[in-house]
Design a protein around this motif. Sequence first.
Motif, short mmCIF file in Angstrom:
data_model
loop_
_atom_site.label_atom_id
_atom_site.label_comp_id
_atom_site.label_asym_id
_atom_site.label_seq_id
_atom_site.Cartn_x
_atom_site.Cartn_y
_atom_site.Cartn_z
N ALA A 73 0.83 -1.20 0.00
CA ALA A 73 0.00 0.00 0.00
C ALA A 73 0.87 1.25 0.00
O ALA A 73 1.93 1.31 0.62
CB ALA A 73 -0.91 0.00 1.22
N ASP A 74 0.38 2.27 -0.69
CA ASP A 74 1.10 3.55 -0.69
C ASP A 74 1.01 4.22 0.67
O ASP A 74 1.96 4.87 1.11
CB ASP A 74 0.50 4.48 -1.76
CG ASP A 74 0.70 3.94 -3.16
OD1 ASP A 74 1.84 3.98 -3.64
OD2 ASP A 74 -0.28 3.47 -3.77
N VAL A 75 -0.12 4.06 1.32
CA VAL A 75 -0.30 4.63 2.65
C VAL A 75 -1.37 3.80 3.37
O VAL A 75 -2.23 3.17 2.73
CB VAL A 75 -0.75 6.11 2.57
CG1 VAL A 75 -2.11 6.25 1.91
CG2 VAL A 75 -0.73 6.78 3.94
N GLY A 76 -1.31 3.77 4.70
CA GLY A 76 -2.31 3.03 5.44
C GLY A 76 -2.18 3.26 6.92
O GLY A 76 -1.27 3.95 7.40
N ILE A 77 -3.15 2.67 7.64
CA ILE A 77 -3.11 2.73 9.11
C ILE A 77 -3.28 1.33 9.66
O ILE A 77 -3.91 0.47 9.04
CB ILE A 77 -4.18 3.68 9.67
CG1 ILE A 77 -5.60 3.23 9.28
CG2 ILE A 77 -3.90 5.11 9.27
CD1 ILE A 77 -6.35 2.46 10.35
N ALA A 78 -2.70 1.11 10.84
CA ALA A 78 -2.92 -0.11 11.60
C ALA A 78 -3.43 0.31 12.96
O ALA A 78 -2.80 1.13 13.65
CB ALA A 78 -1.64 -0.92 11.73
#
Length: 348
Positions: free
Chosen positions: A303-308
């Motif tokens: 992914a280019d950007v994400g959150i966990a």
Amino acid sequence: MQAVNVGGVMVGNGYGISVQTMTTTDTKNIEKTVEMIDQLQAAGADIVRLAVPDREAAVSFAAIRKKVNIPLVADIHFDYRIALDCIKGGADKIRINPGNIGEAARVRAVAKAAKAAGIPIRIGVNSGSLEPAMYEKYGHTARAMVESAKYNAQLLLREGFENIVVSLKASDVQKTVEAYRLMATECDYPLHIGVTEAGTAYAGLIKSAAGIGSLLLDGIGNTIRVSLSAPPVEEVRAGITLLKALGMRKGATLISCPTCGRCKINLMPIATELEHFLEKINQPIKVAVMGCAVNGPGEAREADVGIAGGDGKAVLFRHGEIVRTIPQDEIMSVLKAEVERIALAWEA
């Protein structure tokens, strides 16, 4: 395969897969139909089909054609005069089966008018409404559907008309797929694919994804409709999302985990809101929404950007590398800002 031009949208090999839908308004209600077409175009539809059941509706079709700038298909059955009216009224394609309109002179008139206008004719075969002779010879089979399409195509070819698109739809997924596979091996027409009468937004979406997806992965199909018992905007959204999932249309995509007992944030509303936001992003950006560290940066590294998610917070990551921690109430605003930043970089 000979490509056809549907109001500026090219349909055939070498061109992208177009997404179609159909209005649910009464075509004679010009204002409401134009309003719906504008909504469908805004949602990303490439081609819109209108039911034209009588000559009064054909007059309305011509008026609607002047008010919108998306390719319009006139859906006609039996009365060849309606086809002639719609061609004269600016249809970009007509859907009519030559075998249903009677004597050869009528077929000739429609073929001649469509040829002069430079528009294609779609032969639309549905398994539930085949010619009795096809049922008698082949039964309720995929072969009967293919033979019906070939028979109707021959009626046009005899009149020197070759600008043909074919569809072969059944509510049964296996029969639909079998019919298109047979047709693809025996003829070279552009194919409009879909599972007809698929069902509700839930069941119909699953059946359509199974049938349309199978065919597209086989390299079969040039334009699609996801037929749902739901607002047609949902058909458009589903079609575009399906093409993105298959890597056949550029645009942003969402990666989100199914959640489990480890998830400490309310992830589902975040994923849903973000999904709608990403529909307007045309760059191939991958965004991940993951529920915990186990499914976080590692499994969504592409992914280019994400959150966990964590307990009331989340870590923001880019290409698997953690950037910072953010509070739960800032997740959406931060992700949207990150997507817009990446989109601007793509445009540059």
